[in-house]
Enzyme design. Structure first.
Site, mmCIF file in Angstrom:
data_model
loop_
_atom_site.group_PDB
_atom_site.id
_atom_site.type_symbol
_atom_site.label_atom_id
_atom_site.label_comp_id
_atom_site.label_asym_id
_atom_site.label_seq_id
_atom_site.Cartn_x
_atom_site.Cartn_y
_atom_site.Cartn_z
ATOM 1 C CB THR A 1 2.640 52.871 43.102
ATOM 2 O OG1 THR A 1 2.780 53.671 41.917
ATOM 3 C CG2 THR A 1 1.554 51.835 42.839
ATOM 4 C CB ILE B 1 -1.750 49.440 44.514
ATOM 5 C CG1 ILE B 1 -0.522 48.586 44.164
ATOM 6 C CG2 ILE B 1 -2.292 50.166 43.289
ATOM 7 C CD1 ILE B 1 -0.813 47.344 43.326
ATOM 8 C CB CYS B 2 -4.837 52.782 44.687
ATOM 9 S SG CYS B 2 -6.338 53.730 44.450
ATOM 10 C CB ILE B 3 -7.164 54.112 48.768
ATOM 11 C CG1 ILE B 3 -7.623 54.788 50.070
ATOM 12 C CG2 ILE B 3 -7.873 52.792 48.591
ATOM 13 C CD1 ILE B 3 -7.197 56.227 50.225
ATOM 14 N N PRO C 1 -2.314 52.023 50.927
ATOM 15 C CG PRO C 1 -0.603 53.186 49.787
ATOM 16 C CD PRO C 1 -1.994 52.606 49.600
#
Lengths: 220, 220
Positions: A193, A135-137, A139
């Site tokens: 995401t 999620i968010c950063i 990845p």
């Protein structure tokens, strides 16, 4: 019953796990009927940020595992004490802690080093064909770990061009994605995401996270 | 657009606001389309608890407002800098912080003292006929503040007989309530729900909190 590990990076968007993202992921997982186990590295945070002023709290130190226990209501295990076989899937919430404590992307960008226990667990799950959501950063962790292995994970961090360029430099394919959606790598079983990379409200973050967790559960 | 104040007591179930309850309340309020403003007293917590071990962290101190900013993603105002007229409703999430930092119920029980800024804001909203929701253990604040004023607020903390007896000793009427429901005082416009006083999962806590916030919004 499937067991999903949630790797936390502390407690607070600027130096740990983004709290809303972590709680929304825990809610979506619990509603899906899986068993959830929070996990964290047992080491010091990169630093402590005063979340009211935004300044680094000089001279203060906190442990990632101990702070993560605030989100987990006490039930968090050190990464060094779990085995990949114990989990059917993993979830990595965002917040700067993902890029400061689980790796040092916040400082070194595409040349970042990843916490060895985090990298080992991610590699073991991918090798076993088990799904992972980020999620968010978060990845960036998947990009660095799997990119180093010569894989080309298909990921999103939303639409931020600088971060997207770093993902590509680490070997990933970046797919732009709106806040209420997620990007799926069907081969490596990854779901990502943007959440607060794009979200202007907790409701927006929740839409993408709910869809991400449902997609992850569908891969079990 | 209505503005709802959410009074936080720190960040973490054992020494601050219960994180899940606070986030679930923020989500339900945002989904209802109201403007949300997090608030907290600008003073030291009673103590710091290591949430992994459950022990008090001797020698450590944290500020309620600064820790509350972790849940609020930075946007939290000190109670001393807001006026009752700025708010159409209030929400008080639970966690031990409500009973350790917003009052000293955790130590003194029914004889507890309430933070003066919290008491003043609650009294002003009740006097103006504006609704207040309190979650988990936070109804003890309403019992003490309004009980001291000779009112008899109708409240729930679920089914815990010791806490219920303390509520009654402070002048409240206690109504037993299951985790997925809430108790309404239509005269004083109070809505209370047990959440983690009873919840065995975040999904259970969310059911009662969603109903509580919807009921609160319906009173605006």
């Amino acid at each position: 019953m499937a067991t999903v590990g949630v790797i936390l990076a502390g407690c607070g968007v600027y130096d740990g796990s983004e709290i809303h993202e972590a709680v929304l992921a825990l809610l979506a997982l619990d509603r899906a009927g899986v068993k959830v186990q929070c996990l964290a590295p047992d080491k010091a945070q990169m630093h402590v940020v005063n979340h009211q002023s935004g300044d680094v709290a000089e001279g203060e130190s906190r442990q990632i595992l101990v702070e993560a226990a605030r989100i987990a209501r006490g039930n968090v295990l050190p990464l060094g004490r779990v085995r990949a076989e114990d989990f059917d899937a993993l979830v990595l919430p965002g917040g700067f802690g993902a890029a400061k404590n689980l790796c040092n992307f916040a400082i070194k960008g595409a040349d970042c080093d990843v916490d060895e226990e985090v990298a080992a667990l991610v590699r073991a799950l991918v090798a076993a064909g088990k799904p992972i959501a980020a999620i968010c950063i978060a990845p960036v962790l998947l990009a660095r770990i799997l990119g180093s292995d010569g894989r080309k994970p298909r990921l999103t961090i939303g639409s931020d061009s600088t971060t997207a360029a770093a993902l590509i430099a680490m070997g990933a394919e970046h797919v732009p994605c709106p806040v209420d959606d997620c990007v799926v790598d069907t081969q490596l079983k990854l779901v990502t995401t943007p959440a607060y990379m794009l979200a202007r409200s907790i409701t927006e973050a929740a839409r993408g996270i709910d869809k991400t967790i449902q997609t992850l559960i569908g891969m079990l």
